[in-house]
Design an enzyme around this catalytic site. Structure first.
Site, PDB file in Angstrom:
ATOM      1  CE1 TYR A  86      -3.266  -2.832   0.921  1.00  0.00           C
ATOM      2  CE2 TYR A  86      -4.583  -0.916   0.614  1.00  0.00           C
ATOM      3  CZ  TYR A  86      -4.611  -2.468   0.601  1.00  0.00           C
ATOM      4  OH  TYR A  86      -5.744  -3.058   0.676  1.00  0.00           O
TER       5      TYR A  86
ATOM      6  CE  LYS B 273       2.524 -18.420  -0.201  1.00  0.00           C
ATOM      7  NZ  LYS B 273       1.678 -19.462  -0.245  1.00  0.00           N
TER       8      LYS B 273
ATOM      9  CG  ASP C 263      -1.152 -20.328   1.248  1.00  0.00           C
ATOM     10  OD1 ASP C 263      -0.707 -20.129   2.359  1.00  0.00           O
ATOM     11  OD2 ASP C 263      -0.726 -20.936   0.406  1.00  0.00           O
TER      12      ASP C 263
ATOM     13  CG  ASP D 108      -7.945  -5.129   1.309  1.00  0.00           C
ATOM     14  OD1 ASP D 108      -9.020  -4.366   2.060  1.00  0.00           O
ATOM     15  OD2 ASP D 108      -7.744  -5.506   0.251  1.00  0.00           O
TER      16      ASP D 108
ATOM     17  CG  ASP E 159     -13.222  -7.807   1.940  1.00  0.00           C
ATOM     18  OD1 ASP E 159     -13.489  -6.908   2.835  1.00  0.00           O
ATOM     19  OD2 ASP E 159     -13.484  -7.453   0.428  1.00  0.00           O
TER      20      ASP E 159
HETATM   21  C1  IPM Z   1     -10.753  -1.493   2.849  1.00  0.00           C
HETATM   22  C2  IPM Z   1     -10.833  -1.181   1.598  1.00  0.00           C
HETATM   23  C3  IPM Z   1      -9.531  -0.177   1.290  1.00  0.00           C
HETATM   24  C4  IPM Z   1      -8.278  -0.879   1.303  1.00  0.00           C
HETATM   25  C5  IPM Z   1      -9.483   0.348   0.005  1.00  0.00           C
HETATM   26  C6  IPM Z   1     -10.903   1.176  -0.584  1.00  0.00           C
HETATM   27  C7  IPM Z   1      -8.402   1.448  -0.219  1.00  0.00           C
HETATM   28  O1  IPM Z   1     -10.689  -2.055   0.581  1.00  0.00           O
HETATM   29  O2  IPM Z   1     -10.799  -0.687   3.618  1.00  0.00           O
HETATM   30  O3  IPM Z   1     -10.579  -2.779   3.127  1.00  0.00           O
HETATM   31  O4  IPM Z   1      -7.786  -1.687   0.588  1.00  0.00           O
HETATM   32  O5  IPM Z   1      -7.574  -0.862   2.339  1.00  0.00           O
HETATM   33 MN    MN Z   2     -10.616  -3.867   1.849  1.00  0.00          MN
END
Ligand code: IPM
Ligand code: MN
Length: 341
Positions: free
Chosen positions: A129, A179, A212, A236, A240
C-alpha cells in the site's frame, strides 16, 4: 468534555449508516459535536477535489473521524480507480499515521463461523500500500510495472506490539499471518520481529499461518483464532473473507488507529457505498455502529463502548436469525438503542 467528531458521510449508503451511528452515540449520552466534510466520489465529480490541505489540516484538530463509505456506483466511469483510494482513504491513513487497522469479528449463531470471536490487526501504512513502484516504457510492448512492498522495522514492530498487547487483554493467543515461505525478505522481517517481541510476552501463546492456509482455517476452523496480526494487503483480503464467514460484510467494523494518540483516529464500516440500495432504508447500520463502539473505546469511554458493543451483538443475532422478518435500517438502530437505554 465535548468530543469534536468529524463526519465524512461519503457516498451511497455512507451518509445513511453514519447518521445511524451518530444516533446511537446520542442515545448512549456521549457529549459531542460534529462537523460534516463533503468528500468522496460525489464531491470529486462536482469540483475535482479529493482531499485538499485545508481539510486535511482541519481534520487533524478533531478528536475522532467517522467515515461512512466512499466510492462511485459500480459501472460508473466518472472516478478512475485509485483516485479516492490513494487520494482520500490512504492519504488519511498515511497523513494521520493511522498505523493500525483493527477489525473485530463476532460470528452470529447461524453464520459459517458460528461461535467465533476474533480480531484482525492489520498493519495500515506500509507493505504494497505504500505506493512504491512505477512504470517503464508504459504503453509499449516492453512495458514494465513494479509495485514494491515497503516494510520498516519500526512499522512492523509497532503493529506487532499492539497485537501482543491486545492479546493480553483477550485470551493470550496471537497468530502471525504472512507468506514467509515466498516473501523471504518481508516475511523474514515480520517473523523475526514477531519472535523478538514475543520474548516480552511470555504469557501469550503464539502461532504462525501462511496466508493461503489462513484462508482455509477462516472457513473450516475460525473458532481457533483470537488475535491475528498481519501485513496490509493480507489483512485487507482476509478481513473480507472473515466478514463473509462471520455474518456478512454488513456487520464488519473497523478502527483505523493512531494508537499513539498523536492525532485523531478514524472509524468506518468495512463495507462500501452500495449505491444499489441507497435511500431505501435497507442498509445494515450495524457495521457503522460497531465502528463507533471501537471509537468510544479508543476515546477511553469504555463503559459506553461495552454498552454499544453488547447491544450490537445482541441485535446482530436477532437480525441474522430472523427468517420471517427483514429489518430496515432505522429499525435495526432502534433495536440497538432500546438495548442501550
Ligand atoms: C478497505 C478497503 C480499502 C483498502 C480500499 C478502498 C483502499 O478495501 O478498507 O479494506 O484496500 O484498505
Ligand atoms: Mn478491503
Amino acid at each position: 468534555m465535548t468530543y469534536k467528531i468529524a463526519v465524512i458521510g461519503g457516498d451511497g449508503i455512507g451518509p445513511e449508516v453514519s447518521a445511524e451511528a451518530l444516533r446511537v452515540l446520542e442515545a448512549c449520552g456521549l457529549d459531542f459535536s460534529t462537523k460534516d466534510f463533503d468528500l468522496g466520489a460525489k464531491r470529486y465529480v462536482k469540483d475535482g477535489v479529493v482531499l485538499d490541505d485545508t481539510d486535511l489540516q482541519e481534520l487533524k484538530s478533531f478528536d475522532a473521524i467517522i467515515l461512512g463509505a466512499v466510492g462511485p456506483a459500480i459501472g460508473s466511469t466518472e472516478v478512475p480507480p485509485g483516485i479516492l483510494e490513494r487520494g482520500l482513504l490512504l492519504k488519511l491513513r498515511f497523513e494521520l499515521d493511522l498505523y493500525i487497522n483493527m477489525r473485530p469479528f463476532t460470528a452470529p449463531a447461524n453464520s459459517i463461523a458460528s461461535g467465533s470471536d476474533f480480531v484482525v490487526i492489520r498493519e495500515n501504512t506500509e507493505g504494497t500500500y505504500a505506493g512504491e513502484g512505477g512504470f517503464l516504457r508504459k504503453g509499449t510492448e516492453h512495458e514494465v510495472a513494479t509495485q514494491g512492498s515497503v516494510n520498516t522495522r519500526f512499522g512492523v514492530e509497532r503493529c506487532i506490539r499492539f497485537a501482543f498487547d491486545l492479546a493480553t487483554k483477550r485470551s493470550n493467543r496471537l497468530t502471525l499471518v504472512h507468506k514467509t515461505n515466498v516473501l523471504t525478505f518481508a516475511g523474514d522481517l515480520w517473523q523475526r520481529t514477531f519472535n523478538e517481541v514475543k520474548q516480552s510476552y511470555p504469557q501469550v501463546q503464539t502461532d504462525y499461518n501462511h496466508v493461503d492456509a489462513a484462508c482455509i482455517y477462516l472457513v473450516t476452523q475460525p473458532q481457533n483464532y483470537d488475535v491475528i496480526v498481519t501485513d496490509n494487503l493480507f489483512g485487507d483480503i482476509i478481513t473480507d473473507l472473515a466478514g463473509a464467514v462471520c455474518g456478512g460484510i454488513g456487520l464488519a467494523a473497523s478502527a483505523n488507529l493512531n494508537a499513539a494518540k498523536t492525532g485523531p483516529s478514524l472509524f468506518e464500516p468495512v463495507h462500501g457505498a452500495a449505491h444499489d440500495i441507497v435511500g431505501q432504508n435497507k442498509a445494515n447500520p450495524l457495521a457503522a455502529i460497531r465502528s463507533v463502539a471501537l471509537m468510544l473505546d479508543h476515546l477511553g469511554e469504555s463503559e459506553k463502548a461495552s454498552k454499544v458493543l453488547d447491544s450490537v451483538l445482541k441485535v446482530s443475532q436477532i437480525v441474522s436469525s430472523s427468517s420471517d422478518k427483514t429489518f430496515n435500517t432505522e429499525e435495526i438502530t432502534n433495536l440497538v438503542i432500546e438495548r442501550i437505554s
